[in-house]
Design an enzyme around this catalytic site. Structure first.
Site, PDB file in Angstrom:
ATOM      1  N   ARG A 238      -6.241   1.260   4.681  1.00  0.00           N
ATOM      2  CA  ARG A 238      -7.295   0.251   4.417  1.00  0.00           C
ATOM      3  C   ARG A 238      -6.899  -0.623   3.219  1.00  0.00           C
ATOM      4  NH1 ARG A 238     -11.191   4.731   1.701  1.00  0.00           N
ATOM      5  NH2 ARG A 238     -10.533   4.375  -0.454  1.00  0.00           N
ATOM      6  N   GLY A 239      -7.762  -1.585   2.919  1.00  0.00           N
ATOM      7  CA  GLY A 239      -7.626  -2.409   1.713  1.00  0.00           C
ATOM      8  C   GLY A 239      -6.265  -3.074   1.576  1.00  0.00           C
ATOM      9  N   ASP A 259      -1.181   8.095   4.646  1.00  0.00           N
ATOM     10  CA  ASP A 259      -2.479   8.231   3.960  1.00  0.00           C
ATOM     11  C   ASP A 259      -2.927   9.681   4.051  1.00  0.00           C
ATOM     12  OD1 ASP A 259      -5.017   7.534   2.687  1.00  0.00           O
ATOM     13  OD2 ASP A 259      -4.567   5.494   3.325  1.00  0.00           O
ATOM     14  N   ASP A 282      -1.204  14.214   1.487  1.00  0.00           N
ATOM     15  CA  ASP A 282      -1.679  13.859   0.154  1.00  0.00           C
ATOM     16  C   ASP A 282      -0.428  13.756  -0.721  1.00  0.00           C
ATOM     17  OD1 ASP A 282      -2.482  13.998  -2.529  1.00  0.00           O
ATOM     18  OD2 ASP A 282      -4.305  15.097  -2.016  1.00  0.00           O
ATOM     19  N   ASN A 309       1.665   2.173  -2.954  1.00  0.00           N
ATOM     20  CA  ASN A 309       0.390   1.471  -3.081  1.00  0.00           C
ATOM     21  C   ASN A 309      -0.788   2.415  -3.312  1.00  0.00           C
ATOM     22  OD1 ASN A 309      -1.770  -0.665  -2.371  1.00  0.00           O
ATOM     23  ND2 ASN A 309      -2.038   0.907  -0.795  1.00  0.00           N
ATOM     24  N   GLY A 311      -3.572   4.585  -4.597  1.00  0.00           N
ATOM     25  CA  GLY A 311      -4.055   4.677  -5.973  1.00  0.00           C
ATOM     26  C   GLY A 311      -5.554   4.877  -5.974  1.00  0.00           C
ATOM     27  N   TYR A 374      -6.905   5.201 -15.864  1.00  0.00           N
ATOM     28  CA  TYR A 374      -6.310   4.241 -14.921  1.00  0.00           C
ATOM     29  C   TYR A 374      -5.331   3.305 -15.647  1.00  0.00           C
ATOM     30  CZ  TYR A 374      -6.369   0.730 -11.125  1.00  0.00           C
ATOM     31  OH  TYR A 374      -6.033  -0.154 -10.112  1.00  0.00           O
ATOM     32  N   LYS A 378      -1.376   2.849 -14.850  1.00  0.00           N
ATOM     33  CA  LYS A 378      -0.823   1.583 -14.348  1.00  0.00           C
ATOM     34  C   LYS A 378       0.174   0.969 -15.341  1.00  0.00           C
ATOM     35  CE  LYS A 378      -2.885   1.492 -10.324  1.00  0.00           C
ATOM     36  NZ  LYS A 378      -2.110   1.566  -9.072  1.00  0.00           N
TER      37      LYS A 378
END
Ligand code: NAD
Length: 468
Positions: A238-239, A259, A282, A309, A311, A374, A378
């Site tokens: 997704r996203g 995923d 996972d 990707n 996160g 976070y 990052k």
């Protein structure tokens, strides 16, 4: 997930109201679709005397099929004619009513601060003659690659120029600075293909470094640059991850989407539609690196592109943050990526010439209230990219990151409206980006002819006011 204000402001009645009341009207950004020209209009190319790149740039622009014109120097005319650019336009005066889709200026000839005046001389007469969603690219030499403190000073000054012009140009136009290492002239094409086209709709105010890459730069099909490549995309159900899978597949790659098991059906729907394959696991599981390596080895032997990707966010102020929240975010967003890369490299699954692209965030650059976990993860991603780049270069592997700003996703739709509106508007585009904007930047960094890009962290944030 919808930016109602931008839609309303661009409707006939909305235009009337915004004009009368003086409200901002965010430009509806042009985005690239297959079949579109790389540059949708005329390019004006100029150079400060002594520049070393204009000839190469003219050749690249000609390969896109664009029309360039210049009013500047004789040696540029010669370079352009040699590149086969439209001689009639080239030799004519640029008509006063001509509007440009792109302005490209080779500033590598500037070796002293007094010569920065060349920027004003080139841009002042033409900056208001750009079309909506136009592209401005200034080319320079990174300060560390210059020959003297004076030259380093002048070249560093270009950053302030491009970032300021990015903030004032408006109309959905973007402005970037590209530092090109001496000897890296042949590595420019993929970067110009991205930065001069509608693929870079939401990227502005960035400084990109193009270095030398070992070996010959491969020729790519402009419309399917990733043909024949295998790409692993984590968090693909997704996203932003689904958009990355879709853009890489559009550009010719076979997608291996990954995923977590509960999202197996969503993942299968994404990869199935793209003719790709799915791997559910996972990424923090102890055996995940081995599982991924074994899957890729068996199905494809090696992998050409790895996009980290996947996160999560688990926001709390530090005083209220339980250790589990800290651990989970750091493990998914950073440590798991390190472990996976180590195993893929050890087992030779990431082969010579492959590309790793990570997803950082502007929260890792500017910091964010409630996101110490976070932001740490990052910023760590950016650090990992910069630390590994020189190490991996020995195997002709590149590693780069994109750092998204406010992107319209389910994640940002859940943010309280006041904070959401601030995030959306506080950038040079006065709007949020779309997942496809992040995906296009990743496709650029993943391209076979992007070997000169290594260790870059490129923001996809519409030139957000947050961070540098
Ligand atoms: P999202 O939550 O919609 O998607 C993230 C995906 O990662 C999900 O499919 C999720 O299942 C998967 N994932 C999470 N943990 C996993 C694990 N342990 N193993 C395997 N897969 C896992 O988020 P998004 O908005 O699409 O964000 C994608 C990336 O972009 C993230 O790294 C995020 O931090 C980053 N980012 C997003 C924004 C934004 O505005 N949306 C801004 C900056 C950075």
């Amino acid at each position: 997930m919808t930016d109602t204000y931008t839609k309303l402001a661009n409707s006939p009645i909305g235009k009337l109201i915004t004009n009368q009341v003086g409200l901002p009207r965010p430009t509806i950004l042009e985005r690239w679709s297959p079949g579109d020209a790389t540059i949708g209009g005329r390019v004006l190319l100029g150079a400060a005397p002594g520049g070393r790149l204009a000839g190469d740039v003219a050749t690249v622009i000609a390969s896109f099929g664009a029309t360039a014109s210049t009013e500047l120097r004789d040696d540029l005319r010669t370079a352009a004619a040699a590149a086969g650019l439209d001689a009639a336009v080239w030799n004519a005066e640029v008509p006063g009513d001509a509007r440009f889709k792109a302005l490209v200026f080779d500033a590598t000839g500037i070796t002293d601060s007094t010569q920065l005046r060349e920027l004003h001389a080139f841009f002042h007469p033409v900056v208001r003659r750009t079309q909506p969603c136009s592209r401005v690219v200034v080319l320079g030499t990174a300060p560390e690659d210059t020959g003297s403190p004076r030259e380093a000073t002048a070249q560093r000054a270009l950053e302030g120029f491009t970032r300021s012009l990015g903030k004032e140009i408006g109309g959905g136009s973007t402005v970037q600075l590209v530092y090109v290492a001496p000897g890296a002239e042949a590595n420019l094409a993929s970067t110009l293909r991205f930065l001069l086209s509608a693929r870079s709709a939401y990227v502005s105010g960035q400084v990109v470094r193009v270095g030398k890459a070992a070996g010959k730069v491969p020729a790519v099909d402009l419309h399917r640059p990733l043909d024949g490549k295998v790409a692993l995309v984590t968090g693909a159900s997704r996203g932003i991850g689904a958009a990355i899978a879709s853009v890489l597949a559009r550009d010719g790659a076979h997608i291996v989407g990954l995923d977590i098991p509960p999202l197996a059906d969503d993942l299968a729907a994404v990869t199935g539609a793209l003719g790709g394959s799915s791997l559910t696991c996972d990424i923090t599981a102890a055996d995940a690196p081995q599982t991924i390596a074994a899957f890729l080895k068996e199905a494809h032997g090696t992998v050409d592109i790895v996009v980290h990707n996947a996160g999560i966010t688990q926001d709390r102020t530090l005083a209220r943050m339980k250790p589990e929240r800290w651990d989970r975010v750091l493990d998914i967003n950073l440590s798991a990526e390190e472990r996976i890369d180590d195993v893929l490299l050890e087992e030779g699954v990431l082969a010579a010439g492959s590309r790793i692209v990570c997803v950082s965030s502007i929260a890792g650059i500017a910091g964010n209230n409630g996101q110490t976990n976070y932001g740490t993860s990052k910023a760590g991603v950016a650090g990992m990219v910069q630390a590994l780049a020189p190490v991996l270069a020995k195997q002709r592997i590149t590693i780069n990151a994109v750092a998204p700003g406010f992107i319209e996703t389910q994640m940002t739709a859940a943010v309280p409206i006041a904070i959401r509106e601030a995030g959306r508007r506080m950038n040079s585009m006065s709007q949020g980006g779309l997942p496809v904007d992040v995906a296009e930047a990743i496709a650029w960094l993943a391209a076979p002819d992007s070997g000169g890009l290594n260790g870059n962290v490129v923001r996809v944030c519409g030139q957000s006011l947050l961070g540098a």
